[in-house]
Design a protein around this motif. Structure first.
Motif, PDB file in Angstrom:
ATOM      1  N   LEU A   1       0.776  -1.420  -0.393  1.00  0.00           N
ATOM      2  CA  LEU A   1      -0.198  -0.206   0.038  1.00  0.00           C
ATOM      3  C   LEU A   1       1.098   1.508  -0.015  1.00  0.00           C
ATOM      4  N   LEU A   2       2.155   1.409   0.630  1.00  0.00           N
ATOM      5  CA  LEU A   2       2.842   1.909   1.334  1.00  0.00           C
ATOM      6  C   LEU A   2       3.954   2.214  -0.499  1.00  0.00           C
ATOM      7  N   THR A   3       3.405   3.277  -1.359  1.00  0.00           N
ATOM      8  CA  THR A   3       4.216   3.041  -2.571  1.00  0.00           C
ATOM      9  C   THR A   3       4.667   4.531  -2.702  1.00  0.00           C
ATOM     10  N   ALA A   4       5.752   4.314  -3.381  1.00  0.00           N
ATOM     11  CA  ALA A   4       6.363   6.225  -3.879  1.00  0.00           C
ATOM     12  C   ALA A   4       5.268   6.939  -3.495  1.00  0.00           C
ATOM     13  N   ARG A   5       5.137   6.706  -4.424  1.00  0.00           N
ATOM     14  CA  ARG A   5       3.701   7.746  -4.623  1.00  0.00           C
ATOM     15  C   ARG A   5       3.128   8.256  -2.917  1.00  0.00           C
ATOM     16  N   ALA A   6       2.157   6.610  -3.022  1.00  0.00           N
ATOM     17  CA  ALA A   6       1.286   7.462  -1.185  1.00  0.00           C
ATOM     18  C   ALA A   6       2.244   7.581  -0.492  1.00  0.00           C
ATOM     19  N   VAL A   7       3.285   7.153  -0.620  1.00  0.00           N
ATOM     20  CA  VAL A   7       4.063   8.722   0.536  1.00  0.00           C
ATOM     21  C   VAL A   7       4.672   9.543  -0.010  1.00  0.00           C
ATOM     22  N   THR A   8       4.842  10.182  -0.821  1.00  0.00           N
ATOM     23  CA  THR A   8       4.203  11.320  -1.155  1.00  0.00           C
ATOM     24  C   THR A   8       3.807  12.548  -0.974  1.00  0.00           C
ATOM     25  N   GLU A   9       2.416  11.812  -1.249  1.00  0.00           N
ATOM     26  CA  GLU A   9       1.369  12.716  -0.638  1.00  0.00           C
ATOM     27  C   GLU A   9       0.500  12.485   0.952  1.00  0.00           C
ATOM     28  N   MET A  10       0.944  10.917   1.548  1.00  0.00           N
ATOM     29  CA  MET A  10       0.733  11.139   2.479  1.00  0.00           C
ATOM     30  C   MET A  10       2.009  12.000   3.668  1.00  0.00           C
ATOM     31  N   SER A  11       2.433  12.530   3.100  1.00  0.00           N
ATOM     32  CA  SER A  11       3.726  13.769   3.887  1.00  0.00           C
ATOM     33  C   SER A  11       3.362  15.339   3.276  1.00  0.00           C
TER      34      SER A  11
END
Length: 225
Positions: A176-186
């Motif tokens: 679930l924690l793809t690079a894109r997901a981590v970027t947007e969550m941050s």
């Protein structure tokens, strides 16, 4: 979990040093430091928020997360938790206890280093990212605790639960924690940190607690937008 435990220790030690420094600081200077830290917290939040690759996703995350947070009454629950913690751990007249706890918890938990470092620690036993984060958090704890008091030290508990959970469940949450997901969550987390900074320097209160679900919302929105 080793990396997370090192991070927790760094926050506690840094906060302890900050509290020792605070004892010799006049109240007026403490108030000035509080305002200054509010500006610095806003800068940290802005830097994180600008990393987004999709502004519309961040906007939708804030809206959806805010609705969920209001329905769950997260802000009220956090206020009650802060009051209980203040009764047990803080001296009378310390008005910054709850702010210190929430501010430090958000700063230490919403960034990419917390997520990626915990995944590396849980999946590969690589604690280097969390050790580097521990140094940064330790220094920040000295500054925050000197301005906001013992609430900052208790943020170590939030770090333990958040990063520890990701490390222990790394194999489950990694897809679930793809690079894109981590970027947007941050990015969403950075925007909430800006709100925390504003709360530190203004009398008007932004209900950042009610917006906390917004941090997880990008996990689902990235598949739609």
């Amino acid at each position: 979990m080793i990396g997370t435990l090192i991070n927790v220790a760094a926050v506690i030690v840094g906060s302890f040093i900050g509290l020792l420094m605070r004892k010799g600081i006049p109240q007026r200077m403490q108030d000035t430091l509080m305002q200054g830290m509010g500006l610095c917290v806003m800068l940290i939040g802005i830097q994180g928020a600008l990393k987004t690759e999709n502004v519309m996703l961040v906007i939708l995350a804030i809206v959806i997360g805010g609705v969920i947070g209001v329905l769950l009454q997260i802000e009220k629950r956090l206020d009650r938790l802060g009051e209980r913690l203040q009764k047990h751990f803080s001296r009378a007249g310390d008005d910054h206890f709850g702010k210190g706890f929430v501010t430090a918890s958000l700063m230490y938990c919403v960034g990419a280093m917390a997520i990626v470092g915990s995944l590396d620690s849980g999946l590969r036993g690589d604690h280097s990212t969390l050790i580097a984060k521990s140094i940064l958090d330790g220094v920040n704890s000295i500054i925050l605790a000197s301005a906001m008091g013992p609430g900052v030290m208790l943020s170590a508990l939030a770090v333990l639960i958040y990063q520890g959970s990701i490390a222990l469940l790394a194999q489950v949450v990694e897809p679930l924690l793809t690079a894109r997901a981590v970027t947007e969550m941050s990015a969403v987390g950075g925007l909430l940190i800006v709100g925390i900074g504003l709360n530190m320097i203004r009398k008007e209160h932004i209900p950042v607690g009610d917006m906390l679900p917004a941090i997880l919302t990008p996990l689902f929105l990235i598949y739609i937008l």
